[in-house]
Design a protein around this motif. Structure first.
Motif, PDB file in Angstrom:
ATOM      1  N   TYR A   1      -4.381   8.910  -4.946  1.00 29.27           N
ATOM      2  CA  TYR A   1      -3.618   8.674  -6.172  1.00 29.27           C
ATOM      3  C   TYR A   1      -2.541   9.732  -6.382  1.00 29.27           C
ATOM      4  O   TYR A   1      -1.512   9.442  -6.975  1.00 29.27           O
ATOM      5  CB  TYR A   1      -4.528   8.553  -7.403  1.00 29.27           C
ATOM      6  CG  TYR A   1      -5.077   7.150  -7.573  1.00 29.27           C
ATOM      7  CD1 TYR A   1      -4.219   6.081  -7.818  1.00 29.27           C
ATOM      8  CD2 TYR A   1      -6.441   6.881  -7.467  1.00 29.27           C
ATOM      9  CE1 TYR A   1      -4.701   4.784  -7.962  1.00 29.27           C
ATOM     10  CE2 TYR A   1      -6.935   5.587  -7.597  1.00 29.27           C
ATOM     11  CZ  TYR A   1      -6.065   4.544  -7.848  1.00 29.27           C
ATOM     12  OH  TYR A   1      -6.540   3.270  -7.986  1.00 29.27           O
TER      13      TYR A   1
ATOM     14  N   ASN B   1       0.800  -1.204   0.000  1.00 27.85           N
ATOM     15  CA  ASN B   1       0.000   0.000   0.000  1.00 27.85           C
ATOM     16  C   ASN B   1       0.851   1.281   0.000  1.00 27.85           C
ATOM     17  O   ASN B   1       1.792   1.401   0.780  1.00 27.85           O
ATOM     18  CB  ASN B   1      -0.867  -0.030   1.259  1.00 27.85           C
ATOM     19  CG  ASN B   1      -2.028   0.891   1.149  1.00 27.85           C
ATOM     20  OD1 ASN B   1      -1.842   2.095   1.054  1.00 27.85           O
ATOM     21  ND2 ASN B   1      -3.209   0.329   1.132  1.00 27.85           N
TER      22      ASN B   1
ATOM     23  N   THR C   1      -3.832   1.489  -3.171  1.00 29.27           N
ATOM     24  CA  THR C   1      -4.046   2.850  -2.686  1.00 29.27           C
ATOM     25  C   THR C   1      -5.154   2.993  -1.663  1.00 29.27           C
ATOM     26  O   THR C   1      -5.649   4.091  -1.466  1.00 29.27           O
ATOM     27  CB  THR C   1      -4.433   3.730  -3.890  1.00 29.27           C
ATOM     28  OG1 THR C   1      -5.552   3.120  -4.530  1.00 29.27           O
ATOM     29  CG2 THR C   1      -3.288   3.890  -4.856  1.00 29.27           C
TER      30      THR C   1
ATOM     31  N   GLY D   1      -7.204   5.964 -11.267  1.00 32.03           N
ATOM     32  CA  GLY D   1      -6.365   4.775 -11.234  1.00 32.03           C
ATOM     33  C   GLY D   1      -5.792   4.459 -12.609  1.00 32.03           C
ATOM     34  O   GLY D   1      -4.604   4.159 -12.763  1.00 32.03           O
TER      35      GLY D   1
HETATM   36  C1  FMN Z   1      -7.556  -6.544  -9.524  1.00 24.84           C
HETATM   37  C2  FMN Z   1      -7.405  -5.720  -8.281  1.00 24.84           C
HETATM   38  C3  FMN Z   1      -6.659  -6.210  -7.219  1.00 24.84           C
HETATM   39  C4  FMN Z   1      -6.498  -5.469  -6.043  1.00 24.84           C
HETATM   40  N1  FMN Z   1      -5.757  -5.978  -5.025  1.00 24.84           N
HETATM   41  C5  FMN Z   1      -5.611  -5.267  -3.882  1.00 24.84           C
HETATM   42  C6  FMN Z   1      -4.851  -5.771  -2.791  1.00 24.84           C
HETATM   43  O1  FMN Z   1      -4.274  -6.854  -2.837  1.00 24.84           O
HETATM   44  N2  FMN Z   1      -4.759  -5.019  -1.671  1.00 24.84           N
HETATM   45  C7  FMN Z   1      -5.374  -3.808  -1.556  1.00 24.84           C
HETATM   46  O2  FMN Z   1      -5.255  -3.175  -0.523  1.00 24.84           O
HETATM   47  N3  FMN Z   1      -6.101  -3.306  -2.571  1.00 24.84           N
HETATM   48  C8  FMN Z   1      -6.232  -3.999  -3.710  1.00 24.84           C
HETATM   49  N4  FMN Z   1      -6.976  -3.471  -4.741  1.00 24.84           N
HETATM   50  C9  FMN Z   1      -7.658  -2.165  -4.506  1.00 24.84           C
HETATM   51  C10 FMN Z   1      -7.067  -1.003  -5.264  1.00 24.84           C
HETATM   52  O3  FMN Z   1      -5.733  -0.742  -4.939  1.00 24.84           O
HETATM   53  C11 FMN Z   1      -7.874   0.248  -4.988  1.00 24.84           C
HETATM   54  O4  FMN Z   1      -7.762   0.650  -3.663  1.00 24.84           O
HETATM   55  C12 FMN Z   1      -9.318   0.033  -5.269  1.00 24.84           C
HETATM   56  O5  FMN Z   1      -9.487  -0.661  -6.465  1.00 24.84           O
HETATM   57  C13 FMN Z   1     -10.036   1.364  -5.344  1.00 24.84           C
HETATM   58  O6  FMN Z   1      -9.402   2.178  -6.289  1.00 24.84           O
HETATM   59  P1  FMN Z   1     -10.131   2.540  -7.649  1.00 24.84           P
HETATM   60  O7  FMN Z   1     -11.260   3.437  -7.233  1.00 24.84           O
HETATM   61  O8  FMN Z   1      -9.135   3.214  -8.516  1.00 24.84           O
HETATM   62  O9  FMN Z   1     -10.606   1.244  -8.235  1.00 24.84           O
HETATM   63  C14 FMN Z   1      -7.121  -4.201  -5.917  1.00 24.84           C
HETATM   64  C15 FMN Z   1      -7.877  -3.718  -6.996  1.00 24.84           C
HETATM   65  C16 FMN Z   1      -8.009  -4.446  -8.165  1.00 24.84           C
HETATM   66  C17 FMN Z   1      -8.829  -3.886  -9.295  1.00 24.84           C
END
Ligand code: FMN
Lengths: 359, 429
Positions: free
Chosen positions: B147, B95, B125, B207
């Motif tokens: 971000y 993270n 994130t 993202g």
């Molecule tokens: C395929 C995928 C795998 C992810 N794996 C993790 C993870 O292992 N640990 C974590 O804290 N967040 C994980 N996330 C969360 C992202 O880092 C992010 O916090 C979340 O998707 C929200 O961001 P967004 O609004 O840009 O989608 C993952 C997201 C995606 C799409």
């Protein structure tokens, strides 16, 4: 105390910074060949070198018995991450992990993080104690049998055996529980260099092993008594503490056979007292100090690891083994077993089974 | 011909893992990590991947107890795996909100050295206060800020990785930005890959933009052919404005594979797996995650509740929220009514992720189609069994992919960058 107390030996495998794994693996295996309790790898954010915990994780699968004790600083790091990483070292090494808690006192180190200014050692060692405290709480936050995999109820864990820690320290708070299940040793071994005053207080309260600097057996014995008394004052069993004298050793010149502190060699930057002599002289010194009951053992920092560790193992240790003062094999598998320290009972399990209340 | 990239996800903590299967082993013992990593390396995979979660999930104010839970710290495990593998890339999810650039850049550079150029960092994130309760910085950071922090974090890490010259001289660095004001000297020389590989996971517009500007690989959930192509086109189109080529960013959805001797047998296996994944308890849970209400009195074999979701609920903590609960509930109702499904049956259908189900030949052909039609550059395979869940894929599907020329038969280089066909970053003084 009788002179038959087991002797404990440990060695530092740092030295000039090396970034590939080979030399660390070679040195750790060498120390393992001598049945040493553990190797340490010192570390600091303030000088060149790789992350010590990472290096010893890399060493773990390449060794089988030796304890692995990286320096981990507590000043600019996250206590939650520290406890997870040390617990993980215990998992990947199958119960051979320790950590040497240390602090970062300089402004230069503070600037690398930009979050807080440098602080006095006293405050930082108090914080280090809190980090050790929360680490132990997190390692206990899963009871050993929390994972139940109960197909009938669909429950993977028994959440009544997971516990929030709700720790409020002077500079941080942690809610818990840990992400990492309780490690094989229950709690990995906590080592503190108790040379400085503020560190000694933290050591007496939280450490399993304390490294001290002494120039005579009498001084070592006095330090040991002092630490044991102080541990007892904190409600600990003093027999749960191991006190090792730190010696920086130079076995390259066998002509002199001085006592540490009594010779006129150069003052080193390392934290040990300087010893220069031959492997046999070192064995004599260890024998004499240990026979007198002054110490539980020695933490040796070879000034040239490749050369001196080889001499320590094949010279000094071999002789001590020949005199039946040091073991020739590991009777147990975990670092706690090497040190003759019990596996701590989980405080919540204890509270439950003794009829008390757990949180 | 465009060859695919393959990665193995260690299924530590999630609802994919069928832990009730008698072949299921520990998710924490090193032997499990070693087994899956060696399997992946035997299959000539690009990398081995570990996810991260920094607080145990909660449901209805209590720790969630139905899924696999408990995992080791990623970078420490990967350093140990570096000892028992030789070529396999080693990717850690870490993270960017709850770490500091100096320390993390150092840990990543160390892994790159100790593994001789196989390290990768999946930058996630999450910003929530729930996770923040375990950390010094606490639980702040607006959605928008996480971000900007992540982007500045990666940029800062790269400054640190470039602060030693390729000749091995250390130079002082100084970074002053919105999130970090740091200076001094880095303790680790430039690592074998120059910079460890950077992966991004997260799907919002921010993202995607962050990935286009700074990542080498995207880990995505867009696993159907259509959604995959749309996502692929969208993300690749964003690269030009950062002066990057389409090949500079690899898109790898996380997917599951279920095999059988025949397609029909594979379908049957998949149905059984879904049935185990969505237990009666898990079906109610999935429902509660959308409805935001305690629905424990409902019968999993009965109909969906006719009450509406509570859109402001905080029943579930520690996992990505359902964006629009009312719309999701409407979708579930529609599905249930159209096919006459119970709660559990609806959950089985509605929560299914893209997966490749069929004989090895069918699966190989479908994977290849995804890659040749630009729905993906490769896949992160998420097995449902720990740690043996990719044995069948490596033994049966990989050889077919190799025969088709769709996947490498040998590693051609030794670093992860070389497996991924990514250039070594130019050193910036
Ligand atoms: C395929 C995928 C795998 C992810 N794996 C993790 C993870 O292992 N640990 C974590 O804290 N967040 C994980 N996330 C969360 C992202 O880092 C992010 O916090 C979340 O998707 C929200 O961001 P967004 O609004 O840009 O989608 C993952 C997201 C995606 C799409």
């Amino acid at each position: 105390m009788s002179a038959t107390r087991p002797l404990h030996l440990a060695a530092e495998i740092g030295g000039p910074p090396r970034y590939a794994a080979d030399s660390h693996v070679t040195l750790a295996r060498l120390a393992e060949g001598g049945a040493l309790d553990y190797v340490t790898l010192s570390d600091s954010f303030g000088r060149p070198g790789p992350d010590a915990l990472a290096v010893l994780s890399r060493v773990a699968p390449a060794t089988t018995r030796i304890g692995l004790v990286p320096t981990v600083t507590t000043t600019h790091t996250e206590p939650f991450h520290v406890s997870s990483a040390v617990a993980t070292l215990d998992w990947v090494s199958k119960g051979r992990a320790g950590w040497q808690a240390d602090v970062s006192t300089t402004e230069a180190e503070a600037r690398l993080f930009g979050r807080r200014s440098a602080a006095p050692a006293g405050a930082l060692w108090q914080e280090a104690g809190e980090v050790a405290d929360v680490g132990a709480l997190l390692w206990d936050s899963w009871e050993d049998d929390a994972e139940i995999r109960d197909v009938a109820t669909g429950r993977f864990i028994d959440r009544d055996k997971l516990h929030y820690v709700d720790f409020e320290g002077s500079t941080f708070s942690v809610r818990g529980p840990a992400i990492v299940p309780r490690p094989p040793q229950g709690r990995p071994v906590t080592v503190v260099d108790g040379t400085s005053g503020p560190a000694r207080e933290t050591a007496a309260r939280y450490a399993d092993v304390v490294h001290v600097r002494a120039t005579s057996p009498e001084q070592a014995a006095a330090l040991r008594d002092d630490l044991r008394r102080s541990a007892a004052a904190h409600g600990r069993d003093p027999d749960g503490l191991r006190i090792l004298v730190a010696l920086t050793v130079d076995l390259g010149d066998a002509e002199k056979t001085p006592e540490p502190g009594l010779e006129s060699g150069p003052q080193l930057a390392g934290r040990g007292t300087y010893f220069r002599g031959g492997p046999v002289d070192l064995a004599e010194l260890i024998t004499r100090w240990h026979r007198g009951g002054a110490v539980d053992g020695f933490h040796l920092t070879p000034i040239t690891p490749e050369r001196d560790l080889e001499r320590i193992v094949n010279g000094t240790v071999a002789l001590l083994q020949h005199r039946s003062l040091f073991r020739t094999f590991y009777p147990g598998g975990t670092l706690r077993e090497h040190l003759g320290l019990g596996r701590p009972a989980n405080r919540h399990t204890l509270a439950r089974t003794s009829g008390g209340h757990s949180s | 011909m465009k060859q695919m990239h393959l990665a193995a996800h260690f299924p530590g903590v999630n609802s994919t893992t069928v832990w009730t299967d008698p072949r299921s082993r520990s998710q924490i013992d090193f032997a499990s990590f070693e087994h899956l990593a060696r399997t992946a390396e035997r299959g000539k995979f690009d990398f081995f991947f570990l996810a991260e979660g920094l607080r145990l999930r909660e449901h209805n104010g209590r720790i969630h107890d139905l899924d696999v839970v408990g995992r080791p710290e990623s970078l420490t495990v990967l350093n140990a795996l570096a000892a028992v593998t030789e070529r396999l890339g080693l990717a850690a999810t870490v993270n960017a909100t709850f770490n500091e650039p100096y320390e993390l850049a150092r840990r990543l550079a160390t892994l790159d050295h100790l593994s001789e150029g196989r390290a990768a960092w999946n930058v996630v994130t999450s910003s929530d206060a729930f996770t923040g309760e375990n950390f010094r910085r606490g639980g702040y950071l607006d959605r928008a800020d996480r971000y900007t922090r992540a982007a500045e974090f990666v940029a800062t890490a790269r400054e640190l990785w470039d602060s030693w010259t390729p000749d091995g001289d250390s130079r002082p660095f100084a970074h002053s930005g919105q999130h970090f004001q740091i200076s001094g000297e880095f303790t680790v020389p430039r690592s074998p890959q120059g910079h460890p590989v950077v992966i991004q996971a997260g799907d919002s517009d921010e993202g995607r933009e962050f990935a286009a500007s700074a990542a080498d690989v995207i880990f995505t959930r867009h696993g159907t052919l259509e959604a995959g192509r749309r996502f692929y086109a969208d993300v690749k189109a964003r690269l030009a404005k950062y002066g990057r080529q389409p090949g500079d960013l690899k898109i790898m959805p996380g997917v599951t594979v279920v095999l059988g001797d025949t397609d029909a047998e594979a379908q049957q296996n998949a149905a059984e797996i879904r049935h185990q994944q969505v237990s009666p308890q898990n079906a109610i849970l999935a429902l509660e995650q959308i409805w935001g209400r305690d629905l424990s009195s409902y019968d999993p074999d009965g109909p969906l509740p006719d009450i509406d979701p509570d859109p402001r609920s905080d029943l579930v903590q520690g996992r990505v929220r359902v964006a629009d609960p009312l719309a999701a509930a409407a979708r579930w109702r529609e599905l249930s009514e159209a096919k006459g499904l119970s709660i559990r049956q609806t959950a089985i259908e509605a929560t299914a992720r893209q997966s490749f189900i069929g004989s090895p030949a069918t699966v190989a052909a479908e994977l290849e189609e995804f890659v040749t039609t630009d729905a993906a550059d490769g896949f992160i395979l998420v097995p449902h069994l720990t740690p043996g869940g990719l044995d069948g894929f490596v033994d049966q599907v990989v050889p077919l992919l190799q025969e088709r020329g769709a996947f490498r038969t040998e590693y051609s280089g030794s670093t992860l960058r070389s497996h991924l066909g990514l250039a070594r970053p130019v050193w910036k003084s």
